[in-house]
Structures are given as C-alpha cells and as structure tokens.
Motif scaffolding. Structure first.
Motif, PDB file in Angstrom:
ATOM      1  N   TYR A 110      29.439  -5.595  53.102  1.00 24.78           N
ATOM      2  CA  TYR A 110      29.518  -7.046  53.218  1.00 24.78           C
ATOM      3  C   TYR A 110      30.423  -7.342  54.415  1.00 24.78           C
ATOM      4  N   TYR A 111      29.879  -7.999  55.443  1.00 26.10           N
ATOM      5  CA  TYR A 111      30.612  -8.189  56.694  1.00 26.10           C
ATOM      6  C   TYR A 111      31.494  -9.427  56.619  1.00 26.10           C
ATOM      7  N   ILE A 146      33.264  -3.672  51.483  1.00 26.65           N
ATOM      8  CA  ILE A 146      33.494  -4.802  52.393  1.00 26.65           C
ATOM      9  C   ILE A 146      34.019  -4.252  53.710  1.00 26.65           C
ATOM     10  N   PRO A 200      32.012  -7.311  46.098  1.00 24.37           N
ATOM     11  CA  PRO A 200      31.015  -6.265  46.347  1.00 24.37           C
ATOM     12  C   PRO A 200      31.696  -4.905  46.424  1.00 24.37           C
ATOM     13  N   LEU A 258      36.026 -13.686  47.094  1.00 25.23           N
ATOM     14  CA  LEU A 258      35.264 -12.543  46.597  1.00 25.23           C
ATOM     15  C   LEU A 258      36.074 -11.698  45.618  1.00 25.23           C
TER      16      LEU A 258
END
Length: 521
Positions: free
Chosen positions: A172-173, A16, A13, A7
């Motif tokens: 975002y997990y 996170i 994102p 990522l």
C-alpha cells in the motif's frame, strides 16, 4: 502521516511502503511519534536497516523490540529468552517466524490480543545487505497467520527495492509530499522553542524574546536553502550553525548597554531587535548563510568547525547598529576608527593580504588589469616605441547626443573577464619594468643584463612566478576557468579580488593604478 494513522487505527494492510525522497529522517521521527501515540492499541518496533546489517542482528533487534526486552550487561546481554519449545529464534528465518508467534502469544497472555507493527527505516539498504529477507517480510502476516503490519520507510521508490520474479507482495503506497515553506518554518521554530532558555540572557542565543528575530532569520535561511534542499533536518543543521552569528551583534549591543548602565535590569525585553536591525542583519549575513550551505550541506566540515572559523567581527555590530562607535582596541589595520567602519573589509590589505610577497601583489595588479582592460589596449597602455612615447589612456569624452541601441556598460560593473596566462605575464613584465626597476639595485643577478627589459623578461619566466600564481589560485584570489587536463592553449584565468583591494595594493607599491585602466570611471 494522517492517512497512515487512520490505517493503523482501523484495519492496516499487511504491507505498507512509505516513500519520502526529501526528508526520510524527519519522516522516521514522525513515524516513531505516531506509533508511540498508538501504543495502547498495538505493539511496535522500529529498526534501522543500516544498523541491522546481518540477519541474526536484524532478528534479535526485532524480537527484543516487540517483546520490550532490553539486554542487560550485568546479565550477559542475553536476548529475549522466549518460550522453552524453541529457544534460539535468530539462527534462521524459520526460527524468526517462530519467534514472532512466541512474542504475540506472550503479549496476548498479558494484555489480550494486540496488533504487531514492524517499521523499517532506510529500507533501501535491505536490497544491498539482506535481499533474502525482503520477500518474507512483505508476506509476514501471511506466513505467521497473525495480525502483523510491516512498514517500509525509504528515500527510494519501491521499484528500486522490489525483488525480481514478482515474489514480493504489492504494498500500500504512501508518498510523503515535499514540505511547504510554512511547514519547514514551523519545524525550525519548534527546534528554537526546544532549545530556548531564559537563563543567562546576555549570552543566550535562544532566549524566548528572540523568537521574532528567529522567524525572520528562518525565512531568509529557507529562501537560500530551498533551491538546493527541502530536507528539514538539513535546513535545521545549517540554521544551528548560522543563528549564533546572526544574533551575536544584538547580544554584543546588549552587553555594551549593561556595561554602560549598571542599573539596567536583565528582563529580556531591552535587547529585542527592531525590524530595522533585523533587516540590516539579513543584508549583512545573507552571503554568510550561502557560504555555510555550500560547506555544510555536502559535509565538507562540521557545524562546530564552521562556527569557529567564521566568528562575526565588530564590523557586524557596526553594520547592525550604525550609531555605535567602534572600539579603539580593535585591530583596524592602522586606519582611523571612523574610516574602518565605513571602508569595506576587502579594502584592508594589511589584515588579509599582509602576508603576500611583493611579487604576488604585482601579480594581482596585473591580473586585475588583464581582467578589466580589453586585449587591444595592451599595446597602447604598455607598449614602447623608438621615441619612448608616453602611454595614454583612452580619453573619455562626454557624449552630448543620444544614440540608439544598447548602452555599453563599463567592464568594472560587469565583473572581471577571463584572460590568458601569457597576456597577464606580459602585463606583469611591463609593471615590473616601470615600477620595480631600481637603478641603485646592485644585485649580481641583475648586473648581468644590459639590454632594457631583459631582466624583467627573465624574472616573469621564473618558476617562482608560476608558483605564486598557483598559490593565488588555491587561495581563490585568482580563478582558473579552464580544465586542468586541457593542454592546448594557455590557461585562462580570472581575477578574484575587488577594485578597492587592488587600488590599495597599488598605492602600497607606488603603481599609478588608475592611469593603467582603459575605461576607468
């Protein structure tokens, strides 16, 4: 961490959330290492929510880290000065947002466009100390209109941190799984390799040639710790305390070889323990590892204090290398050296129980008898009738016929049973009457009693006897099984010493111990 790396390398994102309930400290180190490896592509700062306990402190640490500014004591410990249009960035949240923009602009002038990453470890503390900045941090990229990624690393779940009213952005997990055994062992081996050195081979517990022994030790250590914790840092902390004890017999044996042969070269290969030696060390030190976990995991004491209080004795060396002869200079309690090497440690009353009073020894004997004998046998073993008949132990007859049903196991192999305090005191009185009743004793306090047994009945009800029972319970030689708040009924106890110890104490006091056991085999 591979998903997080992907990522960050592509298009991260804005928010996170990394959850690691098992080993957050290990994940924090891995996150710092990951961000450092991506440093040419991004600028990052990693802060601890525990250390940044005020908004001003949090803002200063973040801005100084992103700008790579280190306050200097000689220059007054000034923070990053920033630009001239907005000098004080840590006074408010609005000033902090202007500071983020100023840092990004300064970095773009020097190195071009850069991503900014703000990583916060132990972020669950923000909900306690700084709840007002959680929502702005989750929407930091939206507020400053820059390429900024905020990472929360926490041992708690997002639902426990999420502010009310749904103002925070959904993250975002990324869930960190529980480390498997191979990963935990690899982590332990990496710490061993980081600490190893080839200098001073006869005294170095982290010599490279001891790596096979450390692998065996780490596997046993993980099997003991796994039911209670999977945190690699906690397991490493216990390993750092137990490993010097585990390998000390090997180093002692190597030192003896050096003293016996002056021509031996210290090549590091002559003291590598064989598999048989490692197996014997594992059997000997497994209880010690469990004890270390019980003490060090809740931090009842520190590792250094535990190491100083549990140094291995010569018994460990003799157990690992049975062919060695014990040194005569060692204190073996007055026993023959060959006997002291075979005799268990608990069977040496002079070393561990030498400070016990005579009454305390009688209490231990009475407690063991109460734990091993059934209650129905007390009258037959210790009772006296008008004809003063001798007490008889149950006759053990050999059974020739096989009987169906479960086989009754002697109480000695089942372990000690619980008993009430008044029963133990009654047995104690019988022991004192038969084995501590000297007719030549002319103590004034004893001459006032004329009825047989009256003196011992008075002795066992004195405060000193109850104080001895309390001291033995504190020393874990007796165990209290009932709650201290319980007031109905007598306290229930259980003996905490072995048969060999009680037998040695009985011989010292001239008590016919084996004749007083109901089912002695």
């Amino acid at each position: 961490m591979d998903e997080l790396k992907y990522l960050l390398e592509t298009s991260p994102p804005p928010f996170i959330f990394v959850s690691d309930p098992v080993g957050p400290r290990t994940s924090a180190k891995a996150l710092r290492s990951l961000l450092s490896s991506l440093r040419p592509q991004l600028h990052f700062v990693q802060v601890n929510a525990i250390a940044c306990f005020t908004p001003k402190l949090f803002y200063d640490v973040v801005l100084n880290g992103l700008a790579e500014w280190t306050p200097d004591w000689e220059e007054g410990c000034a923070n990053w000065p920033g630009t001239s249009d907005f000098a004080r960035y840590s006074d408010s949240l609005d000033g902090f947002m202007h500071g983020i923009k100023a840092v990004h602009g300064s970095l773009c002038q020097d190195e071009g466009s850069k991503k900014l990453v703000l990583a916060i470890e132990q972020s669950e503390r923000l909900a306690e100390k700084l709840p007002e900045i959680i929502v702005p941090l989750t929407r930091l990229a939206e507020i400053v209109q820059l390429d900024v990624c905020v990472i929360f690393l926490s041992a708690a779940s997002w639902e426990d941190i999420r502010p009310s009213l749904g103002a925070a952005e959904d993250p975002y997990y990324i869930d960190i799984p529980i480390p498997e055994k191979d990963a935990a062992l690899q982590h332990l081996l990496s710490t061993f390799q980081a600490a190893q050195s080839e200098e001073d081979a006869e005294a170095n517990t982290y010599h490279p040639t001891l790596a096979p022994a450390y692998q065996t030790f780490s596997s046993v250590l993980y099997d003991i710790c796994a039911p209670f914790t999977h945190d690699p840092e906690e397991i490493t902390y216990v390993a750092a305390a137990c490993w010097p004890h585990f390998i000390q017999p090997v180093l002692d044996n190597y030192q003896r070889q050096l003293e016996g042969d002056d021509t031996m070269e210290i090549d590091g290969l002559s003291f590598v323990p064989t598999q048989a030696v490692r197996n014997r060390l594992t059997r000997y030190f497994a209880p010690s590892i469990s004890s270390a976990l019980d003490t060090l995991y809740p931090r009842s004491t520190d590792a250094q204090a535990w190491v100083e209080a549990n140094k291995p004795t010569e018994e460990a060396l003799l157990h690992a290398f049975p062919d060695l002869k014990p040194e005569k200079s060692r204190n073996n309690g007055g026993l023959d050296p060959q006997q002291s090497a075979v005799l268990p440690k608990e069977a040496e009353p002079d070393s561990r129980y030498k400070d016990l009073t005579r009454m305390a020894k009688f209490v231990l004997i009475a407690s063991y008898i109460a734990s091993m004998n059934p209650a129905k046998s007390d009258l037959r073993m210790f009772g006296r009738g008008l004809d003063e008949k001798k007490r008889k132990r149950r006759r053990i007859a050999r059974v020739t016929k096989t009987k169906s049903g479960p086989v009754k196991i002697p109480q000695r192999f089942l372990g000690p049973a619980v008993f009430p305090l008044d029963r133990m005191l009654a047995i104690l009185g019988a022991l004192l009457e038969d084995n501590d009743n000297d007719d030549d004793d002319l103590r004034p306090s004893k001459m006032n009693f004329m009825v047989p047994g009256e003196y011992t009945d008075t002795e066992i009800t004195r405060v000193g006897v109850y104080a001895i029972i309390v001291d033995l319970t504190s020393a874990q030689l007796l165990y209290r099984t009932t709650n201290t708040d319980k007031i109905d009924g007598p306290p229930m106890l259980k003996c905490g010493v072995s048969h060999e110890v009680v037998n040695a104490l009985a011989k010292e006091l001239d008590v016919p111990f084996n004749d007083l056991l109901w089912d002695f085999t």
